[in-house]
Design an enzyme around this catalytic site. Structure first.
Site, PDB file in Angstrom:
ATOM      1  N   GLU A   1       0.827  -1.208   0.000  1.00  0.00           N
ATOM      2  CA  GLU A   1       0.000   0.000   0.000  1.00  0.00           C
ATOM      3  C   GLU A   1       0.865   1.263   0.000  1.00  0.00           C
ATOM      4  O   GLU A   1       1.013   1.942   1.015  1.00  0.00           O
ATOM      5  CB  GLU A   1      -0.998  -0.077   1.164  1.00  0.00           C
ATOM      6  CG  GLU A   1      -1.913  -1.291   0.985  1.00  0.00           C
ATOM      7  CD  GLU A   1      -2.928  -1.521   2.100  1.00  0.00           C
ATOM      8  OE1 GLU A   1      -3.021  -0.669   3.006  1.00  0.00           O
ATOM      9  OE2 GLU A   1      -3.608  -2.556   2.061  1.00  0.00           O
TER      10      GLU A   1
ATOM     11  N   HIS B   1     -17.039 -11.398   6.152  1.00  0.00           N
ATOM     12  CA  HIS B   1     -15.730 -10.773   6.316  1.00  0.00           C
ATOM     13  C   HIS B   1     -14.919 -11.559   7.331  1.00  0.00           C
ATOM     14  O   HIS B   1     -15.390 -11.823   8.432  1.00  0.00           O
ATOM     15  CB  HIS B   1     -15.893  -9.324   6.786  1.00  0.00           C
ATOM     16  CG  HIS B   1     -14.586  -8.588   6.894  1.00  0.00           C
ATOM     17  ND1 HIS B   1     -14.211  -7.881   8.008  1.00  0.00           N
ATOM     18  CD2 HIS B   1     -13.548  -8.474   6.023  1.00  0.00           C
ATOM     19  CE1 HIS B   1     -13.018  -7.342   7.813  1.00  0.00           C
ATOM     20  NE2 HIS B   1     -12.594  -7.684   6.619  1.00  0.00           N
ATOM     21  N   HIS B   2     -13.722 -11.932   6.932  1.00  0.00           N
ATOM     22  CA  HIS B   2     -12.786 -12.614   7.822  1.00  0.00           C
ATOM     23  C   HIS B   2     -11.523 -11.783   7.939  1.00  0.00           C
ATOM     24  O   HIS B   2     -10.598 -11.947   7.145  1.00  0.00           O
ATOM     25  CB  HIS B   2     -12.428 -13.997   7.264  1.00  0.00           C
ATOM     26  CG  HIS B   2     -13.548 -14.997   7.331  1.00  0.00           C
ATOM     27  ND1 HIS B   2     -13.529 -16.176   6.632  1.00  0.00           N
ATOM     28  CD2 HIS B   2     -14.716 -14.991   8.029  1.00  0.00           C
ATOM     29  CE1 HIS B   2     -14.641 -16.866   6.896  1.00  0.00           C
ATOM     30  NE2 HIS B   2     -15.373 -16.163   7.737  1.00  0.00           N
ATOM     31  N   GLU B   3     -11.484 -10.856   8.896  1.00  0.00           N
ATOM     32  CA  GLU B   3     -10.223 -10.152   9.165  1.00  0.00           C
ATOM     33  C   GLU B   3      -9.389 -11.078  10.045  1.00  0.00           C
ATOM     34  O   GLU B   3      -9.873 -11.529  11.088  1.00  0.00           O
ATOM     35  CB  GLU B   3     -10.496  -8.818   9.884  1.00  0.00           C
ATOM     36  CG  GLU B   3      -9.243  -8.073  10.323  1.00  0.00           C
ATOM     37  CD  GLU B   3      -8.291  -7.777   9.172  1.00  0.00           C
ATOM     38  OE1 GLU B   3      -8.674  -7.048   8.265  1.00  0.00           O
ATOM     39  OE2 GLU B   3      -7.143  -8.303   9.188  1.00  0.00           O
TER      40      GLU B   3
ATOM     41  N   HIS C   1      -7.933  -8.943   1.153  1.00  0.00           N
ATOM     42  CA  HIS C   1      -7.252  -7.651   1.303  1.00  0.00           C
ATOM     43  C   HIS C   1      -5.920  -7.904   2.017  1.00  0.00           C
ATOM     44  O   HIS C   1      -5.763  -8.916   2.682  1.00  0.00           O
ATOM     45  CB  HIS C   1      -8.111  -6.666   2.091  1.00  0.00           C
ATOM     46  CG  HIS C   1      -9.150  -6.016   1.215  1.00  0.00           C
ATOM     47  ND1 HIS C   1      -9.407  -4.671   1.232  1.00  0.00           N
ATOM     48  CD2 HIS C   1      -9.967  -6.548   0.271  1.00  0.00           C
ATOM     49  CE1 HIS C   1     -10.359  -4.404   0.346  1.00  0.00           C
ATOM     50  NE2 HIS C   1     -10.718  -5.522  -0.247  1.00  0.00           N
ATOM     51  N   GLU C   2      -4.989  -6.952   1.853  1.00  0.00           N
ATOM     52  CA  GLU C   2      -3.604  -7.181   2.303  1.00  0.00           C
ATOM     53  C   GLU C   2      -3.193  -8.585   1.839  1.00  0.00           C
ATOM     54  O   GLU C   2      -2.740  -9.421   2.633  1.00  0.00           O
ATOM     55  CB  GLU C   2      -3.440  -7.051   3.826  1.00  0.00           C
ATOM     56  CG  GLU C   2      -3.865  -5.712   4.373  1.00  0.00           C
ATOM     57  CD  GLU C   2      -5.393  -5.579   4.458  1.00  0.00           C
ATOM     58  OE1 GLU C   2      -6.039  -6.548   4.889  1.00  0.00           O
ATOM     59  OE2 GLU C   2      -5.912  -4.526   4.077  1.00  0.00           O
TER      60      GLU C   2
ATOM     61  N   GLU D   1      -7.275  -6.847  -2.974  1.00  0.00           N
ATOM     62  CA  GLU D   1      -6.836  -5.462  -2.828  1.00  0.00           C
ATOM     63  C   GLU D   1      -5.389  -5.412  -3.347  1.00  0.00           C
ATOM     64  O   GLU D   1      -5.166  -5.502  -4.543  1.00  0.00           O
ATOM     65  CB  GLU D   1      -6.967  -5.038  -1.364  1.00  0.00           C
ATOM     66  CG  GLU D   1      -6.729  -3.555  -1.137  1.00  0.00           C
ATOM     67  CD  GLU D   1      -6.627  -3.230   0.346  1.00  0.00           C
ATOM     68  OE1 GLU D   1      -7.181  -2.212   0.743  1.00  0.00           O
ATOM     69  OE2 GLU D   1      -5.969  -3.970   1.085  1.00  0.00           O
TER      70      GLU D   1
ATOM     71  N   GLU E   1      -9.869   3.342   0.636  1.00  0.00           N
ATOM     72  CA  GLU E   1      -9.803   3.596   2.081  1.00  0.00           C
ATOM     73  C   GLU E   1      -8.799   4.701   2.414  1.00  0.00           C
ATOM     74  O   GLU E   1      -8.987   5.432   3.385  1.00  0.00           O
ATOM     75  CB  GLU E   1      -9.465   2.304   2.830  1.00  0.00           C
ATOM     76  CG  GLU E   1      -8.123   1.705   2.453  1.00  0.00           C
ATOM     77  CD  GLU E   1      -7.817   0.375   3.168  1.00  0.00           C
ATOM     78  OE1 GLU E   1      -8.655  -0.106   3.925  1.00  0.00           O
ATOM     79  OE2 GLU E   1      -6.717  -0.159   2.939  1.00  0.00           O
TER      80      GLU E   1
HETATM   81  C1  NOJ Z   1      -8.176  -3.174   5.595  1.00  0.00           C
HETATM   82  C2  NOJ Z   1      -9.064  -3.433   4.434  1.00  0.00           C
HETATM   83  O1  NOJ Z   1      -8.473  -3.007   3.231  1.00  0.00           O
HETATM   84  C3  NOJ Z   1     -10.370  -2.728   4.686  1.00  0.00           C
HETATM   85  O2  NOJ Z   1     -11.219  -2.863   3.556  1.00  0.00           O
HETATM   86  C4  NOJ Z   1     -11.004  -3.291   5.929  1.00  0.00           C
HETATM   87  O3  NOJ Z   1     -12.160  -2.546   6.210  1.00  0.00           O
HETATM   88  C5  NOJ Z   1     -10.059  -3.183   7.122  1.00  0.00           C
HETATM   89  N1  NOJ Z   1      -8.783  -3.714   6.795  1.00  0.00           N
HETATM   90  C6  NOJ Z   1     -10.587  -3.940   8.339  1.00  0.00           C
HETATM   91  O4  NOJ Z   1     -10.581  -5.308   8.076  1.00  0.00           O
HETATM   92 CA    CA Z   2      -5.993  -2.454   2.983  1.00  0.00          CA
END
Ligand code: NOJ
Ligand code: CA
Length: 684
Positions: A186, A388-390, A468-469, A487, A493
């Site tokens: 990023e 969503h799986h963070e 993402h990431e 992403e 963002e």
């Molecule tokens: C970074 C992601 O790019 C974003 O879309 C997300 O909302 C946040 N992390 C939280 O998971």
């Molecule tokens: Ca991100």
């Protein structure tokens, strides 16, 4: 000069510098050279070894060197290096030509037409090891990879570094982002002479003085470390493999192949975008019928967290409440959008989650998010929840729950998941083959394995994945079409809270760099331009709309707050109308980092769509409509920058108008500073 002469000359360069060559060329030593040209005789590759037995390759286009002789080889950490004392012991060529169909994509059919050269290199001393280097040469690029056969003196190898080099023959301007820094992928793009590039990620894009465009990347990154580039001297770049969790970067057992090293080589920026080289170098679909993978637009409980109006964690400002999610489902149903993303729905967000994923549960919702009821409500409205799986980069912890998490989604009919790996570079966590927890880089071999595991486990339950990431895109969507987007660059963002946010040139950089790798979940469509970022959203409204055409992704978010869409139904109409799955894609004009105009034909109607975006400059672009069906009239629904539009002073100044056009017309697109234009051509 014929091709043969050029290669006689380029081969010589392996033992001398360019300037000595220009002054005086001594007679060529008699070393075997393996050669191949592309089907249309546009690109040609030559492979040879020098007097010390060091293999190298060179690439020319229409007889002119593009990649000057560049070395091949490896440093192993548990065996002697693999670079000197090799001889060409065999070579084979073949031609391949097929046309295949994408289940979804930026175009329906893709031609895969190349000439292949397989060169066998055998060690002349001691261990007598051998490997093949396989070149696939297309008219618009080259892919090559190393193939290690099973052999008595090479079993398991620990690769410290690859010695693959890319020497750009002519002075060039480069667009690149740095490799190895804390924020992973990023970063803002640098534009520098090739000689000033530092350690860089791929795709890196270069343009020479005479307009040749070259982009270096890789294809089919499977069970191997992601490749960055390190500039070793002048215009010579060397592969810089992402470190592994133990000794070296990659551990593999022969037989195995490396990913393809790719060079897109074309004479305009637009031809980079329409090249299918990277997809073609991947294996065909391994999942069979993938009609369950559904391209879609979606809204989400998302931007409000990035603006800090709501929170991911539970509490008085919790975003993922039943009420808020139902409002989003109703909105999606009313406006014909397919999905609703919900972040912050599950237990674990209350902890210090950044880089600490061990508290996340992927099956336990917060009490104010009734997952069963909401999934059923969405279904009743013909809308799909996007899970969503963070993971905060803790892939090890995630893998333990992966089966249960996907089983839950499958049972509830949640057939798309956004994953996330928010942790500093080098701070992801994986379980090693030793069963222990290790810190890992996001693009190391273990994370390459992890992502493929997630994608294949998801595929078993008919779930699409959008990380993402992520690990970088290398075209694996051809093989695993449920790997729909990702992403892997600065997304929208950053316009919510970045310091700095994304500047007006950002998207014109992405199109010719990051997006060459594959689809990006950029999340466009913002109308509320004042944010927490110092400059807010640095585009006009017309440009926000144009991004739906310019940035390709089968998942496109309408990212703004619903209030902003409800207050502005006229410009929102374009977001409602624009498709996410295409029959065809063409680039009408464009320069890296400056501007681009892309047109795409809807896969399910006769309508075409145009998106044009500019950087901080206002400009007039000419767009011939010759792509339209001749003899047919179209209603052009135009969303353009108004007279006073300017990303800084008047981003909302938009004119929406209609006119009747045919393929004989040429439009002048007037783009404001930071502006754009979006057009829907409805066949009459
Ligand atoms: C970074 C992601 O790019 C974003 O879309 C997300 O909302 C946040 N992390 C939280 O998971
Ligand atoms: Ca991100």
């Amino acid at each position: 000069m014929t091709l043969r002469h050029v290669f006689a000359a380029t081969v010589l360069l392996t033992t001398m510098t360019l300037s000595t060559f220009a002054l005086a060329a001594p007679p060529a030593p008699e070393l075997p050279v393996a050669r191949i040209a592309s089907p249309g005789d546009v690109l040609a590759v030559a492979v040879t070894t020098d007097k010390d037995g060091r293999p190298s390759y060179a690439v020319s286009r229409l007889g002119k060197p593009v990649i000057a002789p560049s070395r091949l080889g490896f440093i192993f950490i548990d065996a002697p290096k693999f670079e000197r004392h090799f001889a060409i012991s065999g070579q084979k060529t073949r031609t391949f030509d097929e046309t295949w169909e994408q289940p979804w994509g930026e175009r329906r059919s893709i031609r895969n037409h190349y000439n292949e050269l397989r060169v066998t290199l055998a060690e002349t001393k001691a261990l007598k090891r051998r490997y093949d280097v396989v070149f696939r040469v297309y008219d618009d690029g080259v892919g090559f990879r190393y193939e290690f056969p099973d052999q008595p003196t090479l079993k398991e190898v620990k690769i410290g570094q690859e010695l693959t080099e890319f020497t750009i023959a002519e002075p060039a301007t480069a667009w690149w982002i740095p490799a190895g820094l804390w924020n992973r992928e990023e970063y803002l793009y640098h534009r520098t002479p090739a000689e000033e590039v530092g350690d860089a990620q791929t795709p890196i894009t270069l343009r020479t003085g005479n307009g040749l465009h070259v982009s270096i990347h890789e294809a089919e990154l499977v069970d191997y470390a992601g490749m960055n580039l390190s500039r070793v001297e002048n215009r010579t770049f060397r592969a810089l493999l992402t470190p592994g969790i133990g000794d070296g970067s990659v551990v593999r057992t022969a037989p195995f192949n490396t990913p393809w090293r790719t060079l897109q080589i074309v004479d305009s920026a637009g031809d980079l975008v329409t090249s299918s080289l990277i997809l073609n170098l991947n294996e065909p679909n391994k999942l069979g019928d993938v009609s369950w993978v559904k391209p879609m637009k979606y809204v989400g409980v998302w931007w409000e967290m990035h603006l800090d109006k709501k929170t991911w964690e539970s509490g008085p400002r919790h975003g993922a409440t039943n009420e808020n999610v139902m409002r989003h489902i109703d909105f999606a149903a009313k406006h014909g959008l397919g999905g609703v993303l919900v972040e912050g729905w599950n237990v674990g967000w209350n902890a210090d989650w950044f880089g600490n994923g061990e508290d996340f549960s992927f099956t336990q919702p917060y009490p104010d998010f009734d997952i069963e009821k909401l999934a059923a409500y969405a279904k009743s409205k013909n809308v799909r929840l996007i899970g969503h799986h963070e993971t905060s980069g803790n892939a090890a912890h995630y893998e333990k729950q992966l089966g249960a998490a996907f089983d839950l989604y499958q049972r509830l009919g949640i057939d798309a998941v956004k994953t996330g790996y928010v942790a500093d570079a080098g701070q992801a966590k994986v379980t090693g083959l030793d069963g222990k927890l290790h810190y890992a880089w996001h693009e190391g071999q273990d994370m390459a394995r992890h992502h493929l595991k997630v994608v294949t486990e998801a595929a078993k339950r008919h779930i699409a994945v959008n990380p993402h990431e992520p690990i970088k895109d290398t075209g694996l969507r051809r093989t695993y079409p449920n790997w729909v987007s990702r992403e892997g660059a600065r997304g929208m963002e950053f316009s919510a809270w970045g310091e700095p946010g994304n500047p007006p040139e950002h998207e014109a950089n992405l199109v010719f760099t990051r997006l060459l790798a594959g689809p990006m979940d950029y999340t466009p469509g913002i109308f509320g331009m004042k944010t927490r970022a110092p400059d807010g959203v640095a585009t006009t409204w017309a440009k926000q709309l144009a991004l739906y055409v310019v940035i390709y992704s089968p998942l496109q978010m309408a990212a703004d707050l619903l209030d902003n869409y409800e207050a502005n139904p006229k410009p929102f109409k374009f977001i409602e109308d624009v498709p996410v799955d295409w029959e065809d894609t063409r680039v009408l004009n464009g320069e890296v980092g400056d501007y681009v105009t892309i047109v795409r034909k809807d896969r399910h109607s006769e309508n075409w769509y145009l998106g044009a975006v500019s950087d901080e400059e206002g400009r007039e672009l000419s767009a011939s409509l010759s792509f339209l069906d001749p003899g047919r009239r179209y209603t052009a629904q135009i969303y353009r920058d108004g007279e006073h539009a300017d990303w800084k002073r008047a981003p909302q100044d938009i004119v929406i108008e209609e006119r009747s056009v045919t393929s004989a017309d040429t439009l002048t697109l007037k783009l404001a500073p930071g502006g754009g234009q979006a057009i829907r051509f409805v066949a009459q």
